[in-house]
Scaffold this motif. Structure first.
Motif, PDB file in Angstrom:
ATOM      1  N   PHE A 108      79.395  67.877  46.925  1.00 16.56           N
ATOM      2  CA  PHE A 108      79.623  67.696  45.500  1.00 16.56           C
ATOM      3  C   PHE A 108      80.084  69.011  44.872  1.00 16.56           C
ATOM      4  CE2 PHE A 108      76.836  64.118  46.408  1.00 16.56           C
ATOM      5  CZ  PHE A 108      77.437  63.099  45.675  1.00 16.56           C
ATOM      6  N   PHE A 109      81.087  68.934  44.032  1.00 13.25           N
ATOM      7  CA  PHE A 109      81.633  70.090  43.311  1.00 13.25           C
ATOM      8  C   PHE A 109      81.988  71.218  44.274  1.00 13.25           C
ATOM      9  CE2 PHE A 109      79.488  67.616  40.150  1.00 13.25           C
ATOM     10  CZ  PHE A 109      80.327  67.689  39.051  1.00 13.25           C
ATOM     11  N   ARG A 110      82.634  70.830  45.377  1.00  9.56           N
ATOM     12  CA  ARG A 110      83.008  71.816  46.386  1.00  9.56           C
ATOM     13  C   ARG A 110      84.117  72.741  45.887  1.00  9.56           C
ATOM     14  NH1 ARG A 110      85.137  70.451  52.531  1.00  9.56           N
ATOM     15  NH2 ARG A 110      84.904  72.554  53.384  1.00  9.56           N
ATOM     16  N   HIS A 111      84.931  72.259  44.946  1.00 10.56           N
ATOM     17  CA  HIS A 111      86.046  73.058  44.429  1.00 10.56           C
ATOM     18  C   HIS A 111      85.876  73.251  42.923  1.00 10.56           C
ATOM     19  CE1 HIS A 111      88.258  72.780  48.229  1.00 10.56           C
ATOM     20  NE2 HIS A 111      87.864  71.528  48.267  1.00 10.56           N
ATOM     21  N   PRO A 112      84.961  74.118  42.511  1.00 12.25           N
ATOM     22  CA  PRO A 112      84.699  74.287  41.076  1.00 12.25           C
ATOM     23  C   PRO A 112      85.893  74.815  40.306  1.00 12.25           C
ATOM     24  CG  PRO A 112      83.575  75.980  42.365  1.00 12.25           C
ATOM     25  CD  PRO A 112      84.090  74.977  43.344  1.00 12.25           C
ATOM     26  N   GLY A 113      86.754  75.617  40.957  1.00 11.18           N
ATOM     27  CA  GLY A 113      87.932  76.122  40.253  1.00 11.18           C
ATOM     28  C   GLY A 113      88.855  75.008  39.828  1.00 11.18           C
ATOM     29  N   ALA A 114      89.082  74.042  40.723  1.00 14.19           N
ATOM     30  CA  ALA A 114      89.949  72.911  40.408  1.00 14.19           C
ATOM     31  C   ALA A 114      89.329  72.036  39.324  1.00 14.19           C
ATOM     32  CB  ALA A 114      90.216  72.097  41.666  1.00 14.19           C
TER      33      ALA A 114
END
Length: 357
Positions: A83-89
């Motif tokens: 979950f929320f592995r790509h916070p930047g995106a």
């Protein structure tokens, strides 16, 4: 011993042909060693009661790849996700992209927001997108005075810089989802604006897991407690027994328990099995997430996939790739944009006729 004998009986040219078939049919380049591939194929041959690797290759050549190939690849592909592995995106989506899309759609009249998670594995990314969209929509619809806890100079309105810094770090990890924000968001944010997130993956087993929506407590360990309570229901222990107890740590879940995605969040997401090398047309999207997929494709298949994703985007739509992934098709009419260090790609409103609307 039987498996060792079977693995040694698989010839090198058979493994090479298997790699070529996988690349031709699914676009994927298998980068595992021959020994690991032979062991996997040997186990698959035994489970499927096939006579030999030659029989498997015959099956792949003659059968519909959408039914035969995923079975072979199941357990071989790396499908690590969270979950929320790509916070930047997700931060770029919630804090820059959605306000623009919302304003444009509001001026055009009611129309659905459609987001595609291409290569969603077991669903964590698709559900993360849905949660992030809910919170962003709630923020857009709240009055400005209620939209932020900041007084405008980087400090929290209730205290000093330390608390604000901690909050900023937490928001960065979760793509902008704040503690105590999602409960009201999931309940109210989509009223008046239809939100539809589509998750797709090559492996039927991954899609089945995504549709079940059951995850171990450890999978949501980094999320705010209010988000966990709002978006997930507790299911007993690891063995699947039901446990209605509400006791536990502050996160609202007990150690060793599993969590079920709640129906309200689940209703925003649809899952489909799809081969990205030969995708079925599922409409146009305002945003497409294709995270950590391109590195597994051959260069030719990478370019072909990007051309299809460009076609499937609405004019003015956005493509999100992994932070380290490069846009391998420079001739496509994409315009890079950057938010908080993360670069994403926009299809102009007046897109080139050579690549569709």
């Amino acid at each position: 011993m039987h498996k060792l004998i079977a693995a040694s009986a698989i010839l090198e040219h058979e493994l090479s042909e298997l790699r070529l078939l996988v690349e031709r049919q699914a676009g994927l380049v298998l980068d595992c060693p021959n020994s690991a591939l032979a062991a996997h194929v040997s186990e698959f041959i035994e489970v499927q009661h096939l006579d030999s690797a030659a029989a498997l290759l015959d099956r792949l050549r003659s059968c519909d790849q959408d039914s035969a190939l995923p079975q072979v690849l199941d357990g071989l592909l790396n499908s690590n996700t969270s979950f929320f592995r790509h916070p930047g995106a997700l931060g770029a989506l919630t804090r820059q992209v959605l306000p623009q899309v919302y304003a444009r759609k509001a001026s055009e009249g009611a129309s659905p927001l459609r987001i595609w998670s291409a290569g969603c594995a077991t669903g964590e990314e698709a559900y993360s997108i849905a949660m992030a969209v809910c919170e962003a929509m709630a923020s857009l619809k709240r009055p400005a005075a209620m939209n932020s806890n900041s007084n405008g100079n980087g400090t929290n309105s209730n205290g000093g810089n330390g608390e604000a810094s901690t909050g900023k770090t937490r928001l960065a990890r979760t793509g902008g989802i704040a503690d105590n924000a999602v409960p009201a968001a999931v309940q109210n944010s989509t009223q008046g604006w239809s939100v539809h997130v589509v998750g797709s993956d090559l492996l039927p087993s991954a899609i089945e897991a995504a549709e079940r929506g059951v995850y171990p407590q450890s999978a949501v360990g980094g999320l705010p407690a209010a988000t966990i309570r709002s978006c997930f229901s507790k299911l007993g222990s690891v063995n699947g027994s039901q446990n209605g107890s509400q006791s536990g740590p502050a996160s609202g879940v007990t150690s060793g328990s599993h969590l079920l995605v709640k129906p309200r969040l689940r209703s925003l997401v649809t899952f489909n099995t799809m081969n990205l090398a030969r995708p079925g047309y599922i409409g146009r999207f305002d945003c497409i997430f294709c995270m950590d997929v391109l590195p597994h494709f051959s260069r030719a298949q990478r370019i072909a996939l990007l051309e299809r994703l460009h076609l499937y985007l609405e004019p003015g739509g956005y493509l999100f790739l992994g932070q380290t992934e490069k846009l391998a098709a420079p001739n496509l009419n994409f315009r890079p944009e950057t938010f908080d260090g993360y670069t994403f790609h926009r299809k102009p409103l007046a897109a080139s006729a050579a690549y569709g609307r």
